[in-house]
Design a protein around this motif. Sequence first.
Motif, mmCIF file in Angstrom:
data_model
loop_
_atom_site.group_PDB
_atom_site.id
_atom_site.type_symbol
_atom_site.label_atom_id
_atom_site.label_comp_id
_atom_site.label_asym_id
_atom_site.label_seq_id
_atom_site.Cartn_x
_atom_site.Cartn_y
_atom_site.Cartn_z
ATOM 1 N N SER A 229 0.815 -1.221 0.000
ATOM 2 C CA SER A 229 0.000 0.000 0.000
ATOM 3 C C SER A 229 0.847 1.270 0.000
ATOM 4 O O SER A 229 0.321 2.370 -0.181
ATOM 5 C CB SER A 229 -0.946 0.011 1.208
ATOM 6 O OG SER A 229 -0.226 0.108 2.427
ATOM 7 N N VAL A 230 2.165 1.131 0.197
ATOM 8 C CA VAL A 230 3.064 2.289 0.184
ATOM 9 C C VAL A 230 3.645 2.522 -1.216
ATOM 10 O O VAL A 230 4.128 3.607 -1.527
ATOM 11 C CB VAL A 230 4.202 2.098 1.218
ATOM 12 C CG1 VAL A 230 5.156 3.282 1.238
ATOM 13 C CG2 VAL A 230 3.625 1.891 2.614
ATOM 14 N N SER A 270 -2.887 -3.440 -3.534
ATOM 15 C CA SER A 270 -3.532 -2.520 -2.593
ATOM 16 C C SER A 270 -4.530 -1.654 -3.344
ATOM 17 O O SER A 270 -4.138 -0.795 -4.136
ATOM 18 C CB SER A 270 -2.488 -1.642 -1.900
ATOM 19 O OG SER A 270 -3.119 -0.648 -1.100
ATOM 20 N N PRO A 271 -5.840 -1.840 -3.130
ATOM 21 C CA PRO A 271 -6.835 -1.030 -3.837
ATOM 22 C C PRO A 271 -6.965 0.392 -3.322
ATOM 23 O O PRO A 271 -7.448 1.279 -4.043
ATOM 24 C CB PRO A 271 -8.139 -1.805 -3.639
ATOM 25 C CG PRO A 271 -7.937 -2.577 -2.381
ATOM 26 C CD PRO A 271 -6.469 -2.885 -2.304
ATOM 27 N N ARG A 277 -4.075 5.002 6.736
ATOM 28 C CA ARG A 277 -4.220 3.551 6.740
ATOM 29 C C ARG A 277 -4.074 3.008 5.315
ATOM 30 O O ARG A 277 -4.596 3.580 4.359
ATOM 31 C CB ARG A 277 -5.581 3.105 7.301
ATOM 32 C CG ARG A 277 -5.900 3.616 8.689
ATOM 33 C CD ARG A 277 -7.159 2.963 9.268
ATOM 34 N NE ARG A 277 -8.248 2.835 8.323
ATOM 35 C CZ ARG A 277 -9.128 3.796 8.032
ATOM 36 N NH1 ARG A 277 -9.024 4.986 8.619
ATOM 37 N NH2 ARG A 277 -10.107 3.586 7.176
ATOM 38 N N GLY A 278 -3.370 1.910 5.204
ATOM 39 C CA GLY A 278 -3.256 1.215 3.935
ATOM 40 C C GLY A 278 -4.016 -0.095 3.992
ATOM 41 O O GLY A 278 -4.075 -0.746 5.038
ATOM 42 N N GLY A 299 -3.407 -1.561 7.778
ATOM 43 C CA GLY A 299 -2.388 -1.144 8.724
ATOM 44 C C GLY A 299 -2.137 0.349 8.693
ATOM 45 O O GLY A 299 -2.540 1.074 7.766
ATOM 46 N N LEU A 300 -1.446 0.805 9.711
ATOM 47 C CA LEU A 300 -1.038 2.195 9.808
ATOM 48 C C LEU A 300 0.114 2.447 8.841
ATOM 49 O O LEU A 300 1.099 1.702 8.834
ATOM 50 C CB LEU A 300 -0.593 2.488 11.234
ATOM 51 C CG LEU A 300 -0.024 3.892 11.521
ATOM 52 C CD1 LEU A 300 -1.117 4.933 11.450
ATOM 53 C CD2 LEU A 300 0.665 3.908 12.882
ATOM 54 N N ILE A 301 -0.006 3.473 7.994
ATOM 55 C CA ILE A 301 1.100 3.902 7.122
ATOM 56 C C ILE A 301 1.224 5.422 7.282
ATOM 57 O O ILE A 301 0.914 6.188 6.381
ATOM 58 C CB ILE A 301 0.911 3.483 5.656
ATOM 59 C CG1 ILE A 301 -0.462 3.921 5.125
ATOM 60 C CG2 ILE A 301 1.050 1.972 5.500
ATOM 61 C CD1 ILE A 301 -0.588 3.788 3.608
#
Length: 306
Positions: A229-230, A270-271, A277-278, A299-301
């Motif tokens: 997601s990053v 990752s949509p 949040r990711g 999760g926290l990003i």
Amino acid sequence: MVLSLVERTAALCSHVGVRQILQRSTSGIYLGHSVDLGWGRVYGGQTMAQALAAAQHLAGPDRSVHQFGCHFLRPGDVTHDVELEADELSNGRSFSAIHVRAVQKGKNILAMTASFQVPEKGLEHSYQHRFARDGTSLRPEWKKPDELVSVYEHMKPFISTIPEPLRPLYEHKQPLEVRPAEFVPPWEKAARAPVRANWIKCRLPIPSDPRVHERLLAYISDWGLLETSVFPHEIGMWERKMQMASLSHTMHFHRPFKLDEEWVCHAMYSPTSQDGRGYSLGEFWSESGELIASTSQEGLIRCNAS
């Protein structure tokens, strides 16, 4: 002292297991050992695998896990072992549900609910949406494991630049070999599409008990899923200003597998990410094109000010 690969494999299989302290008919208390992988806190895959092991002990050998969901409540302390308290929520003829709390120093660090089923025959299909256009093989961009090299090989040239606490994780061959379809250095800041695929296999034979294989798949499912997601953002995952932590994780187990006999591909994407949040989704596929398990994680990003 540097352990051999045989010793590290045995240690990992033990590490994802638990030691029974107390077991009653509908509850049990177990103990899991903590290992520091270099992050200064317990790896989330460790706690998930140990919570699953506790649930498996209570469910018994005649029922197999088909789904679990968990929430990460606090960072785990690598200097303390994890106490796992398992309670049976239901026990029917076909299904049972078990709740597990992972506790350190009197505080919950993870809560899991896992569902188990007595094996049975039923309707079956596997939608081939992850296949190539010809419909006979998996996506060509995932490549084949024999065309790829491991994370260990990719990281070898950079060992001296890796932060010292993390160095042992990359300077030795690990029991679970991970071969990325595309290697993305964790310090790289270039934006890219939020997709990735990792081929995974145990380097050496492990116990044949399918419950051990399920724990190891849960353990490795936490590796790289949230990081996907990053990818669209121009920031390196190892930057000091980047704060990442798992909030929730689910797995569905669809078909039997042997991690020491066949390669499996964890295909992730990752949509969306928003509000710090990711959210990422993943699927484990066999080389022959069978869907083995599905994963999801939020999760926290958080990107803090420099």
